[in-house]
Scaffold this active site. Structure first.
Site, PDB file in Angstrom:
ATOM      1  N   THR A  44      55.998 -31.941  12.947  1.00 29.38           N
ATOM      2  CA  THR A  44      56.241 -30.741  13.764  1.00 29.38           C
ATOM      3  C   THR A  44      57.901 -30.672  12.935  1.00 29.38           C
ATOM      4  O   THR A  44      58.040 -31.476  11.912  1.00 29.38           O
ATOM      5  CB  THR A  44      57.002 -31.352  14.883  1.00 29.38           C
ATOM      6  OG1 THR A  44      57.631 -32.352  14.940  1.00 29.38           O
ATOM      7  CG2 THR A  44      55.252 -31.351  15.686  1.00 29.38           C
ATOM      8  N   VAL A  46      62.065 -30.432  13.878  1.00 29.09           N
ATOM      9  CA  VAL A  46      63.280 -31.058  13.965  1.00 29.09           C
ATOM     10  C   VAL A  46      63.119 -31.884  13.989  1.00 29.09           C
ATOM     11  O   VAL A  46      63.871 -32.772  13.570  1.00 29.09           O
ATOM     12  CB  VAL A  46      63.715 -30.267  15.516  1.00 29.09           C
ATOM     13  CG1 VAL A  46      64.726 -31.115  16.008  1.00 29.09           C
ATOM     14  CG2 VAL A  46      64.093 -28.926  15.735  1.00 29.09           C
ATOM     15  N   CYS A  47      61.508 -32.234  14.902  1.00 32.56           N
ATOM     16  CA  CYS A  47      61.542 -34.447  14.099  1.00 32.56           C
ATOM     17  C   CYS A  47      62.316 -34.896  13.248  1.00 32.56           C
ATOM     18  O   CYS A  47      62.658 -36.612  13.036  1.00 32.56           O
ATOM     19  CB  CYS A  47      60.278 -34.519  15.015  1.00 32.56           C
ATOM     20  SG  CYS A  47      59.767 -33.836  17.133  1.00 32.56           S
ATOM     21  N   PRO A  48      61.108 -34.251  12.049  1.00 32.95           N
ATOM     22  CA  PRO A  48      61.554 -35.973  11.245  1.00 32.95           C
ATOM     23  C   PRO A  48      63.134 -35.599  10.506  1.00 32.95           C
ATOM     24  O   PRO A  48      63.667 -36.740  10.397  1.00 32.95           O
ATOM     25  CB  PRO A  48      60.805 -34.702   9.900  1.00 32.95           C
ATOM     26  CG  PRO A  48      60.478 -32.942  10.584  1.00 32.95           C
ATOM     27  CD  PRO A  48      60.467 -33.122  11.719  1.00 32.95           C
ATOM     28  N   LEU A  51      64.508 -38.115  13.067  1.00 34.66           N
ATOM     29  CA  LEU A  51      64.060 -39.317  12.357  1.00 34.66           C
ATOM     30  C   LEU A  51      64.388 -39.330  11.313  1.00 34.66           C
ATOM     31  O   LEU A  51      64.763 -41.157  11.363  1.00 34.66           O
ATOM     32  CB  LEU A  51      62.609 -39.426  12.661  1.00 34.66           C
ATOM     33  CG  LEU A  51      61.498 -38.885  14.032  1.00 34.66           C
ATOM     34  CD1 LEU A  51      60.231 -39.175  13.765  1.00 34.66           C
ATOM     35  CD2 LEU A  51      61.836 -40.129  14.715  1.00 34.66           C
TER      36      LEU A  51
END
Length: 187
Positions: A44, A46-48, A51
């Site tokens: 996806t 925003v997620c990376p 993380l």
């Protein structure tokens, strides 16, 4: 309903870590500080970014005696595929928990049942398995690892110094407060 003081759910899930698969359970979490970092899905947008931010601070979390567990409802196989496909995700050294049955997302009350994904929730868990801090933000808003680390360190400080509290914007080494009748109305 507040999650503060709630004991985390019993669980046993697969994780992708150190380019391999490993089982992680509640027993593995007990006895140390832990951060459960829920995100909606692999591959996806925003997620990376979140993380990677955590990956860049991971050594500081480890130095503070805490483990980070990122969690999505993807399988451990999907975590591996994402790791193989993304230079950003290859920076991650902390365990990426697979929660395809939603045991963790439901246990931490962040499951979006209508789509089978988790909310963007962050939980700090003390060594006794109790939630001591959490936040849940909209899916289109990224979180900040610096603030999460500051909050973890403040929680650890007050756990060790029960007669002191940490004021707003406190950082390790800053002055704390000792609540007393003498402070009432003077701050």
């Amino acid at each position: 309903m507040s999650q503060i003081g709630k004991q985390i759910v019993d669980f046993k899930v697969q994780a992708f870590v150190n380019n391999g698969f490993k089982e992680v359970s509640k027993e593995d979490v007990l006895g140390k500080w832990s951060v459960f970092f829920f995100y909606p899905a692999d591959f996806t947008f925003v997620c990376p970014t979140e993380l990677e931010d955590l990956a860049n601070k991971y050594s500081e979390f480890k130095a503070a005696g805490a483990e980070i567990y990122s969690v999505s409802c993807d399988t451990h196989f999907v975590h591996k595929a994402w790791y193989d496909a993304s230079a950003t995700i290859q920076k991650i050294k902390y365990p990426m928990l697979a929660d395809p049955t939603g045991v963790l997302a439901r246990g931490f009350d962040v499951m979006i049942e209508s789509v089978g994904l988790s909310e963007r929730g962050t939980f700090i868990v003390n060594p006794y398995g109790e939630i001591v801090a959490y936040e849940v933000v909209a899916g289109n808003i990224g979180r900040n690892a610096d603030e999460l680390l500051r909050r973890l360190q403040a929680l650890q400080f007050v756990a060790d110094h029960k007669d002191e509290v940490c004021p707003a914007k406190w950082h390790q080494g800053d002055k704390t407060l000792k609540p007393s009748i003498d402070l009432v109305g003077k701050l």
